[in-house]
Design a protein around this motif. Sequence first.
Motif, PDB file in Angstrom:
ATOM      1  N   VAL A   6     -46.486  -3.991  15.898  1.00  0.00           N
ATOM      2  CA  VAL A   6     -46.477  -4.551  14.547  1.00  0.00           C
ATOM      3  C   VAL A   6     -47.239  -3.558  13.666  1.00  0.00           C
ATOM      4  N   ILE A   7     -46.557  -3.049  12.661  1.00  0.00           N
ATOM      5  CA  ILE A   7     -47.116  -1.969  11.841  1.00  0.00           C
ATOM      6  C   ILE A   7     -47.431  -2.486  10.440  1.00  0.00           C
ATOM      7  N   PHE A   8     -48.663  -2.267  10.007  1.00  0.00           N
ATOM      8  CA  PHE A   8     -49.111  -2.684   8.678  1.00  0.00           C
ATOM      9  C   PHE A   8     -49.324  -1.450   7.810  1.00  0.00           C
ATOM     10  N   GLU A   9     -48.586  -1.367   6.719  1.00  0.00           N
ATOM     11  CA  GLU A   9     -48.702  -0.249   5.790  1.00  0.00           C
ATOM     12  C   GLU A   9     -48.946  -0.792   4.383  1.00  0.00           C
ATOM     13  N   ASP A  10     -50.204  -0.757   3.974  1.00  0.00           N
ATOM     14  CA  ASP A  10     -50.603  -1.292   2.667  1.00  0.00           C
ATOM     15  C   ASP A  10     -50.084  -2.717   2.457  1.00  0.00           C
ATOM     16  N   ALA A  11     -50.175  -3.512   3.511  1.00  0.00           N
ATOM     17  CA  ALA A  11     -49.770  -4.925   3.429  1.00  0.00           C
ATOM     18  C   ALA A  11     -50.865  -5.714   2.710  1.00  0.00           C
ATOM     19  N   ARG A  12     -50.498  -6.390   1.670  1.00  0.00           N
ATOM     20  CA  ARG A  12     -51.477  -7.150   0.892  1.00  0.00           C
ATOM     21  C   ARG A  12     -51.424  -8.633   1.255  1.00  0.00           C
ATOM     22  N   VAL A  13     -52.588  -9.188   1.568  1.00  0.00           N
ATOM     23  CA  VAL A  13     -52.681 -10.611   1.869  1.00  0.00           C
ATOM     24  C   VAL A  13     -53.759 -11.228   0.990  1.00  0.00           C
ATOM     25  N   PRO A  14     -53.609 -12.480   0.615  1.00  0.00           N
ATOM     26  CA  PRO A  14     -54.630 -13.112  -0.222  1.00  0.00           C
ATOM     27  C   PRO A  14     -55.931 -13.309   0.537  1.00  0.00           C
ATOM     28  N   ALA A  15     -57.041 -13.366  -0.186  1.00  0.00           N
ATOM     29  CA  ALA A  15     -58.342 -13.573   0.449  1.00  0.00           C
ATOM     30  C   ALA A  15     -58.380 -14.885   1.216  1.00  0.00           C
ATOM     31  N   SER A  16     -57.543 -15.835   0.808  1.00  0.00           N
ATOM     32  CA  SER A  16     -57.488 -17.135   1.483  1.00  0.00           C
ATOM     33  C   SER A  16     -56.923 -17.029   2.899  1.00  0.00           C
ATOM     34  N   ALA A  17     -56.369 -15.849   3.236  1.00  0.00           N
ATOM     35  CA  ALA A  17     -55.834 -15.653   4.593  1.00  0.00           C
ATOM     36  C   ALA A  17     -56.929 -15.404   5.616  1.00  0.00           C
ATOM     37  N   LEU A  18     -58.147 -15.127   5.153  1.00  0.00           N
ATOM     38  CA  LEU A  18     -59.279 -14.887   6.044  1.00  0.00           C
ATOM     39  C   LEU A  18     -59.644 -16.186   6.762  1.00  0.00           C
ATOM     40  N   ILE A  19     -59.559 -16.204   8.080  1.00  0.00           N
ATOM     41  CA  ILE A  19     -59.826 -17.441   8.831  1.00  0.00           C
ATOM     42  C   ILE A  19     -61.261 -17.897   8.601  1.00  0.00           C
ATOM     43  N   GLY A  20     -61.398 -19.124   8.161  1.00  0.00           N
ATOM     44  CA  GLY A  20     -62.710 -19.690   7.887  1.00  0.00           C
ATOM     45  C   GLY A  20     -63.337 -19.195   6.611  1.00  0.00           C
ATOM     46  N   GLY A  21     -62.678 -18.233   5.922  1.00  0.00           N
ATOM     47  CA  GLY A  21     -63.208 -17.708   4.673  1.00  0.00           C
ATOM     48  C   GLY A  21     -64.414 -16.809   4.844  1.00  0.00           C
ATOM     49  N   LYS A  22     -64.691 -16.351   6.076  1.00  0.00           N
ATOM     50  CA  LYS A  22     -65.879 -15.525   6.331  1.00  0.00           C
ATOM     51  C   LYS A  22     -65.485 -14.218   7.003  1.00  0.00           C
ATOM     52  N   GLU A  23     -66.036 -13.130   6.503  1.00  0.00           N
ATOM     53  CA  GLU A  23     -65.831 -11.844   7.143  1.00  0.00           C
ATOM     54  C   GLU A  23     -66.753 -11.700   8.354  1.00  0.00           C
ATOM     55  N   GLY A  24     -66.338 -10.830   9.282  1.00  0.00           N
ATOM     56  CA  GLY A  24     -67.184 -10.518  10.433  1.00  0.00           C
ATOM     57  C   GLY A  24     -67.194 -11.552  11.532  1.00  0.00           C
ATOM     58  N   GLY A  76     -64.258 -12.509  13.169  1.00  0.00           N
ATOM     59  CA  GLY A  76     -63.023 -12.419  13.938  1.00  0.00           C
ATOM     60  C   GLY A  76     -63.220 -12.314  15.431  1.00  0.00           C
ATOM     61  N   PHE A  77     -64.128 -11.457  15.851  1.00  0.00           N
ATOM     62  CA  PHE A  77     -64.362 -11.286  17.280  1.00  0.00           C
ATOM     63  C   PHE A  77     -64.920 -12.573  17.887  1.00  0.00           C
ATOM     64  N   LYS A  78     -65.811 -13.223  17.161  1.00  0.00           N
ATOM     65  CA  LYS A  78     -66.379 -14.476  17.649  1.00  0.00           C
ATOM     66  C   LYS A  78     -65.293 -15.541  17.789  1.00  0.00           C
ATOM     67  N   THR A  79     -64.384 -15.571  16.809  1.00  0.00           N
ATOM     68  CA  THR A  79     -63.270 -16.522  16.886  1.00  0.00           C
ATOM     69  C   THR A  79     -62.429 -16.254  18.125  1.00  0.00           C
ATOM     70  N   ALA A  80     -62.121 -14.974  18.368  1.00  0.00           N
ATOM     71  CA  ALA A  80     -61.315 -14.618  19.531  1.00  0.00           C
ATOM     72  C   ALA A  80     -62.005 -15.033  20.831  1.00  0.00           C
ATOM     73  N   MET A  81     -63.308 -14.817  20.902  1.00  0.00           N
ATOM     74  CA  MET A  81     -64.047 -15.159  22.120  1.00  0.00           C
ATOM     75  C   MET A  81     -64.085 -16.666  22.352  1.00  0.00           C
ATOM     76  N   LYS A  82     -64.125 -17.432  21.265  1.00  0.00           N
ATOM     77  CA  LYS A  82     -64.183 -18.888  21.400  1.00  0.00           C
ATOM     78  C   LYS A  82     -62.937 -19.450  22.079  1.00  0.00           C
ATOM     79  N   VAL A  83     -61.796 -18.859  21.766  1.00  0.00           N
ATOM     80  CA  VAL A  83     -60.555 -19.432  22.280  1.00  0.00           C
ATOM     81  C   VAL A  83     -60.244 -18.971  23.699  1.00  0.00           C
ATOM     82  N   LEU A  84     -61.002 -17.982  24.194  1.00  0.00           N
ATOM     83  CA  LEU A  84     -60.650 -17.398  25.482  1.00  0.00           C
ATOM     84  C   LEU A  84     -60.843 -18.347  26.656  1.00  0.00           C
ATOM     85  N   ASP A  85     -61.870 -19.188  26.617  1.00  0.00           N
ATOM     86  CA  ASP A  85     -62.102 -20.097  27.746  1.00  0.00           C
ATOM     87  C   ASP A  85     -60.879 -20.963  27.989  1.00  0.00           C
ATOM     88  N   ARG A  86     -60.350 -21.537  26.914  1.00  0.00           N
ATOM     89  CA  ARG A  86     -59.184 -22.399  27.067  1.00  0.00           C
ATOM     90  C   ARG A  86     -57.965 -21.588  27.500  1.00  0.00           C
TER      91      ARG A  86
END
Length: 384
Positions: free
Chosen positions: A212-230, A232-242
């Motif tokens: 999947v290739i992203f080239e200057d793809a623009r997304v709204p700020a509302s696309a940020l999961i939880g509305g918080k930067e930084g 993402g990795f924590k979110t990924a780790m949370k779902v791994l147990d399940r």
Amino acid sequence: MIRDQETLNSLLDTVGRFVRERLVPREQEVAENDRIPDEIVQEMKELGLFGLSIPEEHGGLGLTMEEEALVAFELGHTSPAFRSIMGTNNGIGSQGIIMDGTDEQKERYLPRMATGEIIGSFALTEPDVGSDAGSVKTSAVRDGDEYIINGTKRYITNAPYASVFTLMARTNPEEKGAAGVSAFLVDANTPGISLGKPDKKMGQSGSHTCDVIFEDARVPASALIGGKEGQGFKTAMKVLDRGRLHISAVCVGVAERLIDEALRFATERKQFGKHLSEHQLIQAMLADSKAEAFAGRSMVMEAARKKDNGERVSTEASCCKLFCAEMVGRVADRAVQIHGGAGYISEYPVERFYRDVRLFRLYEGTSQIQQIVIARNMAKELQE
């Protein structure tokens, strides 16, 4: 934790019959055409299989971990490609939204994921980033009320027909580690997104991956999961147990299917004047496979119940993933061996499964990553 045994029994019976009567007979067709028939996908949607783990308030079945594991055992009795098409909707594609998403994000995506109207895909791996997930290079640069995304994701399951990507991208270039990674929900029709050619894989025909290739793809700020930067990795780790417990349960189901195939062949085929199943060396392979599959099932159920009780199961989930993924590989090898020359011929399903199960030791964290997680957790627990 099983909430209603009667309802669960009915679901398991329905899924079991669907696997035996609808999916198993189509396995060879899927393998040859590298495609799951549309009518089969529609039946999966009608059975609610795309929303097993999505909460009921968002249109899913809201299964507990123990209940989901029992369903996964049943789904494992057929080609893994069937499960793969709905896997991301129940796993890493939806769980990040469920755990960390805003109310708006949950309302927008989860109901449509639960029905299978849209297919979710998890975009983490990159050409130079796999197990070291904290080294993501894909960038997301803030520009007013939008983020501009550039980068390439690789081996992305369900990407060819995904409607939305859960994307891991670096929002803080100054932070080289996991803390600089954020998670986004990116609609697949966003301008600037293109797909590479489908990957030619060792096995699991019918399950598709591509770049999947992203080239200057623009997304709204509302696309940020939880509305918080930084986060993402924590979110990924949370779902791994399940996710790891789910995959472990599928491995057990596949192992049980392979044992059934090997046992049936051994009781029908004769060598040296008696059935294969009467030869002690064949019995040993069958017995070892049965014992290991039983051990895997027991591990998964124990860990699932602990998770449902609110206990931390990071170590147990990794133990299950490590053991079950390796175990099903050994069972597949024995099943081919019991079949002899026939096991090397595509006419018999064990040949296909032998190739299919190799992937289980790689995704949702390789076996080596599981070993690292287990050992690190052991050291932490000693210090606590």
